[in-house]
Design a protein around this motif. Structure first.
Motif, mmCIF file in Angstrom:
data_model
loop_
_atom_site.group_PDB
_atom_site.id
_atom_site.type_symbol
_atom_site.label_atom_id
_atom_site.label_comp_id
_atom_site.label_asym_id
_atom_site.label_seq_id
_atom_site.Cartn_x
_atom_site.Cartn_y
_atom_site.Cartn_z
ATOM 1 N N ALA A 279 1.857 48.645 -55.598
ATOM 2 C CA ALA A 279 0.901 48.821 -54.509
ATOM 3 C C ALA A 279 1.092 47.749 -53.443
ATOM 4 C CB ALA A 279 -0.524 48.776 -55.057
ATOM 5 N N TYR A 280 1.425 46.530 -53.887
ATOM 6 C CA TYR A 280 1.633 45.455 -52.916
ATOM 7 C C TYR A 280 2.891 45.702 -52.087
ATOM 8 C CZ TYR A 280 1.116 40.683 -51.127
ATOM 9 O OH TYR A 280 0.934 39.588 -50.328
ATOM 10 N N PHE A 281 3.888 46.352 -52.678
ATOM 11 C CA PHE A 281 5.070 46.770 -51.920
ATOM 12 C C PHE A 281 4.655 47.673 -50.758
ATOM 13 C CE2 PHE A 281 7.961 50.382 -51.270
ATOM 14 C CZ PHE A 281 9.041 49.732 -50.695
ATOM 15 N N VAL A 282 3.776 48.626 -51.017
ATOM 16 C CA VAL A 282 3.305 49.530 -49.966
ATOM 17 C C VAL A 282 2.641 48.738 -48.837
ATOM 18 C CG1 VAL A 282 1.683 51.394 -49.426
ATOM 19 C CG2 VAL A 282 3.043 51.483 -51.526
ATOM 20 N N ALA A 283 1.767 47.793 -49.222
ATOM 21 C CA ALA A 283 1.037 47.001 -48.224
ATOM 22 C C ALA A 283 1.987 46.182 -47.359
ATOM 23 C CB ALA A 283 0.037 46.090 -48.924
ATOM 24 N N ARG A 284 3.068 45.688 -47.949
ATOM 25 C CA ARG A 284 3.990 44.840 -47.195
ATOM 26 C C ARG A 284 5.057 45.654 -46.459
ATOM 27 N NH1 ARG A 284 3.262 39.531 -48.331
ATOM 28 N NH2 ARG A 284 5.288 38.969 -47.442
ATOM 29 N N TYR A 285 5.546 46.699 -47.070
ATOM 30 C CA TYR A 285 6.654 47.464 -46.483
ATOM 31 C C TYR A 285 6.196 48.336 -45.318
ATOM 32 C CZ TYR A 285 11.005 50.180 -46.387
ATOM 33 O OH TYR A 285 12.191 50.773 -45.998
ATOM 34 N N TYR A 286 5.018 48.944 -45.463
ATOM 35 C CA TYR A 286 4.581 49.906 -44.460
ATOM 36 C C TYR A 286 3.578 49.324 -43.473
ATOM 37 C CZ TYR A 286 6.937 53.366 -47.334
ATOM 38 O OH TYR A 286 7.885 54.078 -48.031
ATOM 39 N N ARG A 287 3.415 48.008 -43.463
ATOM 40 C CA ARG A 287 2.488 47.401 -42.507
ATOM 41 C C ARG A 287 2.981 47.626 -41.081
ATOM 42 N NH1 ARG A 287 1.128 40.990 -41.747
ATOM 43 N NH2 ARG A 287 3.215 41.058 -40.836
ATOM 44 N N HIS A 288 2.112 48.170 -40.230
ATOM 45 C CA HIS A 288 2.477 48.413 -38.831
ATOM 46 C C HIS A 288 1.938 47.318 -37.919
ATOM 47 C CE1 HIS A 288 4.298 52.290 -39.643
ATOM 48 N NE2 HIS A 288 3.244 52.622 -40.361
ATOM 49 N N ASP A 289 0.683 46.925 -38.129
ATOM 50 C CA ASP A 289 0.118 45.867 -37.291
ATOM 51 C C ASP A 289 0.818 44.551 -37.622
ATOM 52 O OD1 ASP A 289 -1.602 47.698 -36.250
ATOM 53 O OD2 ASP A 289 -3.303 47.147 -37.524
ATOM 54 N N GLY A 290 1.513 43.988 -36.654
ATOM 55 C CA GLY A 290 2.223 42.735 -36.870
ATOM 56 C C GLY A 290 3.630 42.909 -37.390
ATOM 57 N N GLY A 291 4.033 44.140 -37.691
ATOM 58 C CA GLY A 291 5.393 44.379 -38.182
ATOM 59 C C GLY A 291 5.511 44.143 -39.674
ATOM 60 N N ARG A 292 6.650 44.524 -40.207
ATOM 61 C CA ARG A 292 6.882 44.379 -41.645
ATOM 62 C C ARG A 292 6.873 42.906 -42.048
ATOM 63 N NH1 ARG A 292 11.894 47.505 -43.804
ATOM 64 N NH2 ARG A 292 10.485 49.211 -43.265
ATOM 65 N N CYS A 293 6.308 42.644 -43.225
ATOM 66 C CA CYS A 293 6.225 41.270 -43.722
ATOM 67 C C CYS A 293 7.609 40.723 -44.060
ATOM 68 C CB CYS A 293 5.366 41.222 -44.987
ATOM 69 S SG CYS A 293 3.665 41.722 -44.728
ATOM 70 N N ALA A 294 7.767 39.427 -43.845
ATOM 71 C CA ALA A 294 8.988 38.749 -44.283
ATOM 72 C C ALA A 294 9.022 38.737 -45.809
ATOM 73 C CB ALA A 294 9.016 37.329 -43.740
ATOM 74 N N PRO A 295 10.211 38.666 -46.410
ATOM 75 C CA PRO A 295 10.304 38.665 -47.882
ATOM 76 C C PRO A 295 9.523 37.508 -48.507
ATOM 77 C CG PRO A 295 12.452 39.082 -46.898
ATOM 78 C CD PRO A 295 11.536 38.694 -45.767
ATOM 79 N N LEU A 296 8.716 37.847 -49.502
ATOM 80 C CA LEU A 296 7.884 36.885 -50.218
ATOM 81 C C LEU A 296 8.599 36.480 -51.505
ATOM 82 C CD1 LEU A 296 4.923 35.619 -50.448
ATOM 83 C CD2 LEU A 296 4.432 37.588 -51.921
ATOM 84 N N PRO A 297 8.727 35.193 -51.794
ATOM 85 C CA PRO A 297 9.371 34.782 -53.046
ATOM 86 C C PRO A 297 8.638 35.342 -54.262
ATOM 87 C CG PRO A 297 9.187 32.914 -51.550
ATOM 88 C CD PRO A 297 8.374 34.022 -50.957
ATOM 89 N N VAL A 298 9.397 36.001 -55.140
ATOM 90 C CA VAL A 298 8.865 36.547 -56.396
ATOM 91 C C VAL A 298 9.754 36.049 -57.529
ATOM 92 C CG1 VAL A 298 8.411 38.627 -57.751
ATOM 93 C CG2 VAL A 298 7.902 38.604 -55.299
ATOM 94 N N TYR A 299 9.148 35.336 -58.463
ATOM 95 C CA TYR A 299 9.865 34.765 -59.602
ATOM 96 C C TYR A 299 9.528 35.599 -60.837
ATOM 97 C CZ TYR A 299 10.300 30.817 -56.405
ATOM 98 O OH TYR A 299 10.574 30.028 -55.313
ATOM 99 N N GLY A 300 10.552 36.155 -61.472
ATOM 100 C CA GLY A 300 10.307 36.984 -62.635
ATOM 101 C C GLY A 300 11.520 37.058 -63.536
ATOM 102 N N PRO A 301 11.383 37.673 -64.702
ATOM 103 C CA PRO A 301 12.508 37.796 -65.630
ATOM 104 C C PRO A 301 13.657 38.601 -65.016
ATOM 105 C CG PRO A 301 10.433 38.320 -66.712
ATOM 106 C CD PRO A 301 10.142 38.232 -65.251
ATOM 107 N N GLU A 302 14.803 38.524 -65.630
ATOM 108 C CA GLU A 302 15.958 39.293 -65.175
ATOM 109 C C GLU A 302 15.607 40.780 -65.141
ATOM 110 O OE1 GLU A 302 20.734 39.716 -66.191
ATOM 111 O OE2 GLU A 302 19.445 38.389 -67.363
ATOM 112 N N GLY A 303 15.975 41.436 -64.039
ATOM 113 C CA GLY A 303 15.704 42.858 -63.895
ATOM 114 C C GLY A 303 14.385 43.184 -63.237
ATOM 115 N N THR A 304 13.700 42.194 -62.676
ATOM 116 C CA THR A 304 12.393 42.446 -62.058
ATOM 117 C C THR A 304 12.488 43.453 -60.919
ATOM 118 O OG1 THR A 304 11.479 40.289 -62.693
ATOM 119 C CG2 THR A 304 10.473 41.389 -60.811
ATOM 120 N N GLU A 305 13.450 43.286 -60.021
ATOM 121 C CA GLU A 305 13.564 44.213 -58.898
ATOM 122 C C GLU A 305 13.795 45.644 -59.384
ATOM 123 O OE1 GLU A 305 16.151 44.988 -54.793
ATOM 124 O OE2 GLU A 305 16.674 43.302 -56.102
#
Length: 273
Positions: A93-119
């Protein structure tokens, strides 16, 4: 002087562990285990210091609750302890909020720390991203291993713990204060060492002593208390208790073996260290 609360408290009240000026703040966004309860979203904890906001886990329902405590685009980094849905699924859901944001443009990449294979896990869970790399357009993925590194103003230490999937506990340090979050784990010597002398130990207690006994899956209240006692942790907060588990039993079991202050996590509660 250390403040000890043994009775239920108003979750809107900040609890100072030091009794003085506060350097690091923890907010319980959600604390239910396995699936959301009627009172709480699943695991998610906001840690703040020096204007920096680090979120530990984003389980079912956490994104909605998070907006009670900070702006939707005000996070500075996210740590995912492991990739079970009750700890990471609201990242979709947070991907939707960041990827499809129109006001202000798309968000810059946010650091996400997770186990191998998170993406890959999040892309698969979402199921219909515009491309195979869309997640990485708004999230800057970093693979977690047992290590020590910096996230903003925090020094963090991560250790692999006992769970069926790759899972990590984290120690967050700032200005001489320390917070340890267990993630999901069974009895683990690595967790005990990580929690050594921690000012606040946020520890899962999903099982009930004498009822469930599955190695390398979850702790019960007694095991969480024993871990805190052996580690010399200064305060214990029990979390990740599923809706089918009686939290008062787990609380009593932890208090039977741990002499320090111990309480149940509750949504909206803040702790200042």
């Amino acid at each position: 002087m250390r403040l000890t609360l043994d009775k239920p408290h108003d979750p809107r009240v900040s609890i100072s562990a030091s009794g003085g000026f506060c350097f690091m703040k923890l907010t319980v966004v959600g604390c239910s285990g396995s699936f959301p309860s009627a009172e709480s979203a699943c695991s998610s904890y906001l840690v703040e210091a020096d204007g920096f906001r680090l979120l530990l886990d984003m389980g079912n329902g956490a994104l909605g609750e998070l907006q009670r405590h900070c702006g939707l685009y005000d996070l500075d980094a996210i740590f995912l302890s492991h990739l079970h849905a009750d700890h990471c699924i609201d990242m979709c859901a947070y991907f939707v909020a960041r990827y499809y944001r129109h006001d202000g443009g798309r968000c810059a990449p946010l650091p996400v720390y997770g186990p191998e294979g998170t993406e890959h896990r999040l892309t698969t869970a979402y199921g219909d991203t515009p491309s195979a790399s869309s997640m990485s357009e708004v999230f800057d993925f970093h693979t977690v291993k047992p290590s020590t590194f910096e996230i903003g103003p925090f020094t963090v230490h991560t250790e692999r713990v006992a769970h069926p999937v790759e899972a990590y506990a984290i120690r967050v340090e700032h200005d001489g204060r320390s917070l340890v979050y267990s993630g999901d784990t069974g009895v683990s010597p690595a967790l005990e060492e990580l929690a050594r002398d921690a000012d606040l130990f946020l520890c899962e207690a999903a099982f009930t002593h004498g009822k469930e006994s599955i190695p390398d899956l979850h702790l019960n209240g007694r095991e969480a208390g024993e871990t805190a006692a052996r580690a010399g942790a200064r305060r214990l907060v029990l979390t990740h208790i599923p809706p089918w588990t009686d939290p008062q039993i787990n609380l009593a079991d932890a208090r039977a073996v741990y002499d320090g202050p111990v309480e149940l996590a509750a949504p909206g509660t803040t702790y200042e260290l």
